[in-house]
Design an enzyme around this catalytic site. Sequence first.
Site, PDB file in Angstrom:
ATOM      1  N   ASP A   1       0.861  -1.174   0.000  1.00  0.00           N
ATOM      2  CA  ASP A   1       0.000   0.000   0.000  1.00  0.00           C
ATOM      3  C   ASP A   1       0.910   1.241   0.000  1.00  0.00           C
ATOM      4  O   ASP A   1       2.142   1.148   0.071  1.00  0.00           O
ATOM      5  CB  ASP A   1      -0.986  -0.011   1.183  1.00  0.00           C
ATOM      6  CG  ASP A   1      -2.232   0.840   0.876  1.00  0.00           C
ATOM      7  OD1 ASP A   1      -2.167   1.704  -0.027  1.00  0.00           O
ATOM      8  OD2 ASP A   1      -3.265   0.659   1.542  1.00  0.00           O
TER       9      ASP A   1
HETATM   10  C1  NOJ Z   1      -4.054   3.926  -0.007  1.00  0.00           C
HETATM   11  C2  NOJ Z   1      -5.223   3.006   0.102  1.00  0.00           C
HETATM   12  O1  NOJ Z   1      -5.184   2.316   1.326  1.00  0.00           O
HETATM   13  C3  NOJ Z   1      -5.318   1.989  -1.017  1.00  0.00           C
HETATM   14  O2  NOJ Z   1      -6.531   1.303  -0.921  1.00  0.00           O
HETATM   15  C4  NOJ Z   1      -5.153   2.647  -2.354  1.00  0.00           C
HETATM   16  O3  NOJ Z   1      -5.258   1.694  -3.382  1.00  0.00           O
HETATM   17  C5  NOJ Z   1      -3.812   3.342  -2.383  1.00  0.00           C
HETATM   18  N1  NOJ Z   1      -3.782   4.364  -1.351  1.00  0.00           N
HETATM   19  C6  NOJ Z   1      -3.497   3.968  -3.732  1.00  0.00           C
HETATM   20  O4  NOJ Z   1      -4.272   5.068  -3.957  1.00  0.00           O
END
Ligand code: NOJ
Length: 749
Positions: free
Chosen positions: A286
């Site tokens: 993430d």
């Molecule tokens: C953080 C989020 O937790 C995740 O779900 C997302 O895909 C990413 N950012 C990218 O934007």
Amino acid sequence: MARPRLIAAASAGLAACALVFQLGLGAQAPDIEQHINALIARMTLDEKFGQLQQLDGHADGRNREEHFDLVRKGLLGSTLNVRGAENVNALQKAALEESRLKIPVVFAFDVIHGYRTVFPIPLGETASWDPEAAERAAAIAAAESRAAGLQWTFAPMVDIARDARWGRIAEGAGEDPWLGSVFAAARVRGFQGTNMAAPDRIAATAKHWVAYGAAEGGRDYAATDMSEHALRSIYFPPFKAAVDAGVATFMSAFNDLNGVPTSSNPFTLTTVLREEWKWDGLVVSDYKSVVETINHGLARDEADAARQALPAGVDMEMISRTYVTHGPALVKAGEIPVPVVDEAVRRALRLKYRVGLFDRPYADPALEPATLLKPEFRAAARDIAARSMVLLEHDGRTLPIKEGNRRIALVGPFGDNRDEMMGNWTGDGRREDVVTLKEGLEAALPGAQVTVARGADLDVKMLWPGGAGDAAGAAALRDEAVAAAREADLVVLTLGESGAMSGEAASRTSLDLPPFQRELAEAIFALKKPTAVVLFTGRPLALGWLKAAAPAMLLAWFPGTEAGHAVADVLTGRVNPQGKLPVTFPRHVGQVPIYYSHKATGRPPAADDKYTSKYIDAEWTPLYPFGYGLSYTTFELSDLRVSAASIPSTGSVTVSATVRNAGAVKGTEVVQFYVRDVAASVTRPVQELRGFTRVTLEPGESRRVEFTAGPKELGFLDRDLKWRVEPGEFRVRVSQSSEGGLTGAFEVR
Ligand code: NOJ
């Protein structure tokens, strides 16, 4: 399979395909893995780590200048947010024409519930209990995304969520592993189809691996601590369903899990994913979750973060740059073995092959305008949004709206609000595409006069203590709304949270409506006019007072681009509501986590016995149970039959019942099937969903529905975490929600 791919690549005359021939692989049995290995053999260490780096473009889809330079040097394998055929092709050109190995870039984006045509938020879409609808929505999102140059979405989010305080509950399928698994698989199928290289499909991501939905206190990014039994029984199943459906990628999560952050956790990332599940896809971290292992207190510094996360099983690093910065030196120092790096690179390249990038690296600029927001996509969004809505209250008089209601007061902050119909994570959804509720009602009821009064302001800042602002201003808005309502035959009262009040980094300690909405609602109800509430929200809200006061209430979630038409379809009865809650609605925030498949306790709650499991200041039951939802008609269940009184542990029974439309209009009921294993070596939940079916019936029509209970439905993980069906009594329920209905029993011998 690979042969046409090579021919296509050769005829395209692209630099990338020349590579295949340079490598001397020929057109005979051109196995993808061989290509990948040959490519890896030619890569420098820096280039290998470059393939493991993902960086974000500008939020509006443009490239960052730095990325061109990195791509030319082979130091960037993937981006997120960059979208639009022109932007994508510009960076791709740098990769294919100016980098040494000419490896295409893979473009990712958060396409969570639609790209340009926005569908209901995932929690809402799940309330349709219609996996085919979710598959259709994901397929349309995939077609639009591909046309905009993307090959990869960070969806579906398959985290089980049982705490309504957690804002990200909006993004998933709710509280139940069975329902969650069905929807996880449907969404993966929708995004990827049978061939994710097709010009209208993209790679999906199962996220967030794992147990992110169980964050302590419902606080985003907080730690999770739970037994392996609970992990495997509750949190793993939707991910496993995604794997079985062929999901291309996983995203490791933000949370600490039992003392080891999930973005550096060898047990979840390698033991389970690779060794047990034999899955060969790509794990992306993430956003900065690799470098955040320093904040967690696992890694000492950035080099240590890379040294732990990559061997643990995070293949690609999003945003933080610990791999590219420290990876080569760590390999040279013997701290990260070369085969570990090669395996991660292999997974990254495999994704690029699987999405067809080596054959068709460029987006077709003509496809983008021809694909986005096609009329049939809008029609699907309208249909799916209407299916997602849940009728919470129905006095039988207020709804559906009758022809005679000529003067409608549309009161509350959502009535004429183009910005608040799509919820969180709106892809490339545009406010100007959105149909407001006012527009929807006017189109559906051409003879009616719709008067709008905002009634209350709506801003996420209002939730902060002291942030609600000026009480006099609120009273003026309320008075204006009351005056409009007084003149009307019918009031449509819109209430709820704004889109920014759920989603990422939007945890709440209260499940009440934002400030001034209760006062507004009470002032409207005091008029004693026919009033239908339309509730917008990304999470369960605790609204006992509203349940008691509202003659009719429709839960609309955030319906998406076609919001106004879809809400009007249901309010007018063009579509009979058919949604069912995929998550329990509590009476009070203090009850969370509250979910229907809880354990029994040694002292089940009993009103007349103090020393039982309950509260002294509130009821223990939910406001609305899991699986609940009304219709403009009524359904009756009768004649439950269990095909056998006793079965062997490898056998199965059929449980059937008759469902009848006992009302005056056609409708669709979701008949649900629950199982309880009464006594087992590991205690079982009081009930677990093990099947459901949607039945559409004309008035007076009836049909038999059938459910199977075999090893898959009856088994559980024993004390050694082995799946088994144990002998003993099983109880079953066939019902219209997780409460009531018909019950039966049988024995496993
Ligand atoms: C953080 C989020 O937790 C995740 O779900 C997302 O895909 C990413 N950012 C990218 O934007």
